[in-house]
Design an enzyme around this catalytic site. Structure first.
Site, mmCIF file in Angstrom:
data_model
loop_
_atom_site.group_PDB
_atom_site.id
_atom_site.type_symbol
_atom_site.label_atom_id
_atom_site.label_comp_id
_atom_site.label_asym_id
_atom_site.label_seq_id
_atom_site.Cartn_x
_atom_site.Cartn_y
_atom_site.Cartn_z
ATOM 1 N N ASN A 9 -32.258 -13.703 -2.815
ATOM 2 C CA ASN A 9 -31.097 -14.670 -3.435
ATOM 3 C C ASN A 9 -30.021 -14.555 -2.647
ATOM 4 O O ASN A 9 -29.106 -13.648 -2.464
ATOM 5 C CB ASN A 9 -30.685 -14.013 -4.754
ATOM 6 C CG ASN A 9 -29.672 -14.909 -5.468
ATOM 7 O OD1 ASN A 9 -29.151 -15.875 -4.953
ATOM 8 N ND2 ASN A 9 -29.212 -14.457 -6.654
ATOM 9 N N LYS A 11 -27.327 -16.100 -2.697
ATOM 10 C CA LYS A 11 -26.098 -16.648 -3.444
ATOM 11 C C LYS A 11 -25.441 -17.583 -2.749
ATOM 12 O O LYS A 11 -26.022 -18.331 -2.185
ATOM 13 C CB LYS A 11 -25.372 -15.518 -3.839
ATOM 14 C CG LYS A 11 -26.120 -14.413 -4.470
ATOM 15 C CD LYS A 11 -25.519 -13.023 -4.977
ATOM 16 C CE LYS A 11 -26.532 -12.005 -5.641
ATOM 17 N NZ LYS A 11 -25.799 -11.015 -6.486
ATOM 18 N N HIS A 92 -29.234 -16.430 -13.769
ATOM 19 C CA HIS A 92 -28.514 -14.959 -13.230
ATOM 20 C C HIS A 92 -27.232 -14.751 -13.955
ATOM 21 O O HIS A 92 -26.459 -15.576 -14.025
ATOM 22 C CB HIS A 92 -28.275 -15.536 -11.739
ATOM 23 C CG HIS A 92 -28.066 -14.368 -10.751
ATOM 24 N ND1 HIS A 92 -26.711 -13.659 -10.680
ATOM 25 C CD2 HIS A 92 -28.798 -13.641 -10.005
ATOM 26 C CE1 HIS A 92 -26.863 -12.653 -9.956
ATOM 27 N NE2 HIS A 92 -27.837 -12.598 -9.518
ATOM 28 N N GLU A 94 -24.350 -13.936 -12.823
ATOM 29 C CA GLU A 94 -23.305 -14.549 -12.100
ATOM 30 C C GLU A 94 -22.922 -15.728 -12.779
ATOM 31 O O GLU A 94 -21.730 -16.279 -13.115
ATOM 32 C CB GLU A 94 -23.289 -14.481 -10.653
ATOM 33 C CG GLU A 94 -23.110 -13.124 -9.963
ATOM 34 C CD GLU A 94 -23.774 -12.871 -8.714
ATOM 35 O OE1 GLU A 94 -24.202 -13.852 -8.029
ATOM 36 O OE2 GLU A 94 -24.022 -11.755 -8.475
ATOM 37 N N GLU A 164 -32.145 -7.463 -13.938
ATOM 38 C CA GLU A 164 -31.139 -7.317 -13.124
ATOM 39 C C GLU A 164 -30.043 -6.357 -13.983
ATOM 40 O O GLU A 164 -29.120 -7.438 -14.687
ATOM 41 C CB GLU A 164 -30.612 -8.464 -12.515
ATOM 42 C CG GLU A 164 -31.657 -9.142 -11.478
ATOM 43 C CD GLU A 164 -31.045 -9.926 -10.400
ATOM 44 O OE1 GLU A 164 -31.255 -9.695 -9.345
ATOM 45 O OE2 GLU A 164 -29.931 -10.635 -10.796
ATOM 46 N N GLY A 170 -24.590 -5.912 -6.552
ATOM 47 C CA GLY A 170 -23.538 -5.805 -5.581
ATOM 48 C C GLY A 170 -22.768 -4.414 -5.474
ATOM 49 O O GLY A 170 -21.613 -4.321 -5.191
ATOM 50 N N SER A 209 -28.829 -3.925 -6.057
ATOM 51 C CA SER A 209 -28.767 -2.983 -5.005
ATOM 52 C C SER A 209 -30.029 -2.539 -4.189
ATOM 53 O O SER A 209 -30.017 -1.377 -3.862
ATOM 54 C CB SER A 209 -27.717 -1.922 -5.436
ATOM 55 O OG SER A 209 -26.580 -2.386 -5.671
HETATM 56 P P1 13P Z 1 -27.548 -7.340 -4.843
HETATM 57 O O1 13P Z 1 -28.926 -7.000 -4.245
HETATM 58 O O2 13P Z 1 -26.602 -7.681 -3.872
HETATM 59 O O3 13P Z 1 -27.151 -6.104 -5.731
HETATM 60 O O4 13P Z 1 -27.703 -8.562 -5.689
HETATM 61 C C1 13P Z 1 -28.712 -8.580 -6.706
HETATM 62 C C2 13P Z 1 -28.910 -9.802 -7.089
HETATM 63 O O5 13P Z 1 -28.139 -10.243 -8.000
HETATM 64 C C3 13P Z 1 -30.042 -10.683 -6.831
HETATM 65 O O6 13P Z 1 -30.189 -11.779 -7.792
#
Ligand code: 13P
Length: 246
Positions: A9, A11, A92, A94, A164, A170, A209
């Site tokens: 992903n 993003k 997601h 976010e 997640e 992150g 992560s």
């Molecule tokens: P990170 O791997 O940067 O923590 O992000 C995870 C994520 O949100 C994947 O959709």
């Protein structure tokens, strides 16, 4: 046997240059031993797809609910299919936080993806406060039940579930393999209570992560069927190392 699913992903990261570099060094046109999907920002979907082999699938990070019409800025799942995408991320955290997407809207997006003949990855997960309060599974099961209520349990088998935990995204703070394994097992139990066949076939992948150092231990958990990778998917070598860890 469930095949590992490893998803990147990106993003809101990337450029045409990055797409070219990534495709060149990641994809050697051979079976990677796992199902691999890359989710670039939607504007790069075509470029990435044009540069990768059949062993790397592409998808988008979100879609609209409608199939067409006067919805400025939205894209329909059928359009993703039209240009060769196969997967869509829905829900997601976010988007749940930034675009205020609730469980009902996420379920409608899941349904729209299935209706277009694509595979959804639905993201579920709790905040740190919810985990500390002992509510992690209650939160995750409520998120999943919204999908099951609207689409039926068998729809889950057409996609995948990404656990997640928000506190691991992150932050560099990964859930321990045991924490991930426990939540994945609880999710599978929930599904098994409704349909044993769907429970044994649906892939439950972990995100938060994930990196080349911790991926192997996570994948060693019986209930962890892959990963949804953010930061570590932006460079081909680290993403390739995570795929290799399966
Ligand atoms: P990170 O791997 O940067 O923590 O992000 C995870 C994520 O949100 C994947 O959709």
């Amino acid at each position: 046997m469930r095949r590992y699913l490893i998803a990147a992903n990106w993003k809101m990261h990337g450029s045409l240059e990055m797409v070219h570099k990534f495709a060149e060094s990641f994809d050697q046109g051979v079976d990677l031993g796992a199902e691999v999907v890359v989710f670039p920002p939607v504007v790069y979907l075509g470029a990435l797809q044009g540069l990768t082999s059949k062993y790397v699938q592409v998808g988008v990070q979100d879609v609209g609910v409608a199939s067409a019409g006067a919805h400025t800025g939205e894209i329909a799942a059928s359009m993703v299919k039209d240009v060769g995408g196969s997967w869509v991320i829905v829900g997601h955290s976010e988007r749940r936080a930034d675009q205020l997407e609730g469980d009902d809207l996420v379920a409608q997006k899941f349904a729209a993806v299935i209706a277009a003949g694509l595979s959804p990855i639905v993201c579920v997960g709790e905040t740190l406060a919810q985990r500390k309060a002992g509510d992690a599974f209650a939160v995750v099961s409520k998120q999943l039940k919204a999908i099951i209520d609207l689409c039926g349990v068998s729809a889950l088998a057409k996609g995948a579930i990404a656990y997640e935990p928000l506190w691991a995204i992150g932050t560099g703070l990964t859930a321990t393999p045991e924490q991930a394994g426990q939540m994945h097992a609880s999710i599978r139990d929930l599904v098994a209570g409704l349909d044993q066949d769907v429970a044994s076939s649906v892939r439950i992948i972990y995100g938060g992560s994930v990196n080349p150092e911790n991926a192997g231990l996570l994948f060693a958990q019986e209930e962890v069927d892959g990963a949804l990778v953010g930061g570590a998917s932006l460079q081909a070598p680290s993403f390739a190392a995570i795929v290799a860890a399966t």
